[in-house]
Design an enzyme around this catalytic site. Structure first.
Site: not given
Ligand code: NAP
Length: 490
Positions: A175, A178, A228-229, A233, A250, A284, A385
């Site tokens: 997944k 989006e 993700g965030g 998480g 992560e 990240c 962040e």
């Molecule tokens: P996000 O908003 O947390 O979303 C990450 C993924 O989770 C997306 O596919 C999102 O879908 C999905 N998601 C949202 N709500 C969910 C739920 N309730 N259940 C399951 N999945 C759900 O993060 P983002 O804004 O896309 O990415 C930025 C974040 O990623 C930053 O905090 C960054 O630091 C972190 N990141 C970490 C690393 C690492 O290696 N540690 C690497 C890259 C990025 P939709 O957004 O499509 O709704």
């Protein structure tokens, strides 16, 4: 052509919903794609479950699985130009950066392919001493994996999960964000072309709550690997708890970049800029917190500010551009709010802090590279962040103080230290509570070395041998070589 990939077939969303994908650089329509809902996520899970329970993939010899991954790496290299273009259209990222990402993506498939093709699946034979037994520890696939990825490095983050998951013999439902679906769609095509059996790889596109959450709750899913965030998480971890899924997280970072007065000045300035402004700070491991030793502070901050002011913004295909837009209008609003909060809390604006005035950029989600000086540890822009092109500058006097400031965060993803004193470099590196520490460098990684966070940056490791182990169960098999009655009860 429909874009969900379930049981080896391309499918439209069951309720017919679609989503417009627009390029963040200018708002142009890239495509309209299918938008999965809970029923699609459940169908994809059923397909992955059937492929794992009844299909050949988990029992395919590791060497053959490895060879398939190496074929995928070849296909990624063949399609490098088209994939990089698709990634840049979805993310707004400079084409050259997407091309570098493609090299890293192919290298990731190559690394895990070679790791299992060489027979290094992590098993071992146990020495039982005088006991007549054949005792061995073997590694087996976990089962059905839900792989959930963000928009900042769409295909790279996907590769870090898909390659080890397949190397270990799992099936999965992917997944992606989006906002950035296209390279995930392309990857499904390449996996099928490489010969992956139907149902092993499944793709649902759509929003987190409707397409992602059902995967994290489904009892047929054995493992959730999420990037993700922090807030999402926590949600994912809670959703996985009732069925005790294995979880790898992560999450974000608020990464310190520590510069001592004896650092190589020009190199440290150059890297401080890349550390935070690469991909407009949407990284990240971005070095968003600059900690500078007091006596160097003014000169260093002046040089970094001058460098930030020189960064030219532009779209992915503008060869003069050095940085691109933010991913969405909503994300830019969030970054702006962090800057405003920092200024209200006493930070000094050295440059940026606003949208660019250039009318050519008006339709994109651009934000000027921003340097906030005289920041302190309590400010929200220092603690949280912003995930944008925003550098906060703090001062320190002693090594002790630098380490304390650097570790004063809930995150622990990455960090760097700049000094020409090797003793100090290693002392500080060993005291930083972060999953990756760079000395006189920022951002490099290799697939052979593990990646992941400490503290609330998550747990579990991607890449390296631990990255493969993440997708494996461990089983101990004991064979008695001289079975006979024990006589305890007979
Ligand atoms: P996000 O908003 O947390 O979303 C990450 C993924 O989770 C997306 O596919 C999102 O879908 C999905 N998601 C949202 N709500 C969910 C739920 N309730 N259940 C399951 N999945 C759900 O993060 P983002 O804004 O896309 O990415 C930025 C974040 O990623 C930053 O905090 C960054 O630091 C972190 N990141 C970490 C690393 C690492 O290696 N540690 C690497 C890259 C990025 P939709 O957004 O499509 O709704």
């Amino acid at each position: 052509m429909p874009e969900l990939f379930i049981a080896g077939q391309w499918a439209a969303a069951r309720d017919g919903r679609t989503r417009e994908i627009r390029c963040p650089a200018d708002g142009a329509l890239v495509a309209v794609v299918d938008e999965a809902g809970p029923d699609d996520a459940r169908a994809a899970t059923a397909a992955a479950r059937a492929a794992f329970d009844h299909g050949p993939w988990p029992h395919t010899p590791a060497a053959d699985r490895g060879r398939l991954l190496l074929r995928v790496a070849d296909l990624l290299e063949r399609d490098r130009a088209a994939l990089a273009r698709a990634e840049s259209l979805d993310t707004g990222k400079r084409l050259v950066e997407s091309e570098y990402d493609l090299d890293d993506i192919a290298a990731c498939f190559r690394y895990f392919g070679a790791l299992v093709a060489s027979g290094d699946g992590g098993g071992r034979i146990v020495d039982t001493g005088d006991v007549p037994a054949d005792s061995r520890v073997v590694r087996e696939p976990v089962g059905v994996c839900a792989l959930i990825t963000p928009w900042n490095y769409p295909l790279l983050q996907t590769a870090w999960k898909v390659a080890p998951a397949l190397a270990a013999g799992n099936s999965f439902v992917l997944k992606p964000s989006e906002l950035t679906p296209h390279t995930a769609i392309a990857l499904m095509r390449l996996l099928a072309e490489a010969g992956l059996p139907d149902g092993v790889a499944n793709l649902v596109l759509g929003a987190g709550p409707s397409a992602g959450a059902p995967l994290t709750e489904d009892p047929r899913v054995d493992l959730v690997s999420f990037t993700g965030g922090l807030v999402t998480g926590r949600r994912v971890m809670a959703a996985a708890a009732p069925t005790v899924k294995k979880v790898a997280l992560e999450l974000g970072g608020k990464n310190p970049n520590i510069v001592f007065a004896d650092a190589d000045f020009d190199t440290a300035v150059d890297h401080a800029l890349t550390a935070v402004f690469l991909h407009s700070g949407q990284v990240c491991s971005a070095g968003a917190r600059l900690l500078v030793q007091d006596e160097l502070h003014d000169r260093f901050t002046d040089a970094v500010t001058a460098g930030a002011e020189r960064i030219r913004l532009g779209g992915p295909f503008d060869p003069e551009a050095r940085s691109g837009p933010l991913i969405s209008a909503a994300h830019r609003d969030k970054v702006e709010a962090y800057v405003a909060a920092g200024l209200a809390e006493g930070a000094v604006l050295r440059c940026g802090g606003r949208r660019p005035a250039d009318p050519a950029l008006a339709r994109g989600h651009y934000f000027l590279p921003t340097v906030l000086d005289e920041c302190t540890a309590g400010m929200s822009v220092v603690r949280e962040e912003s995930f944008g092109p925003v550098l906060t500058v703090e001062r320190f006097r002693t090594e002790e103080e630098a380490v304390a400031l650097a570790n004063d965060t809930v995150y622990g993803l990455a960090g760097a230290v700049w000094t020409q004193d090797p003793g100090r470099a290693h002392r500080v590196a060993s005291r930083l509570r972060a999953g990756t520490v760079w000395i006189n460098d920022f951002h490099p990684y290799v697939p052979q070395a593990e990646w992941g966070g400490m503290k609330q940056s998550g747990f579990g490791r991607e890449l390296g041998p631990s990255g493969l182990a993440e997708y494996q169960e461990t089983k101990h098999i004991w064979r008695n070589l001289a079975p006979r009655p024990q006589g305890w009860f007979s």
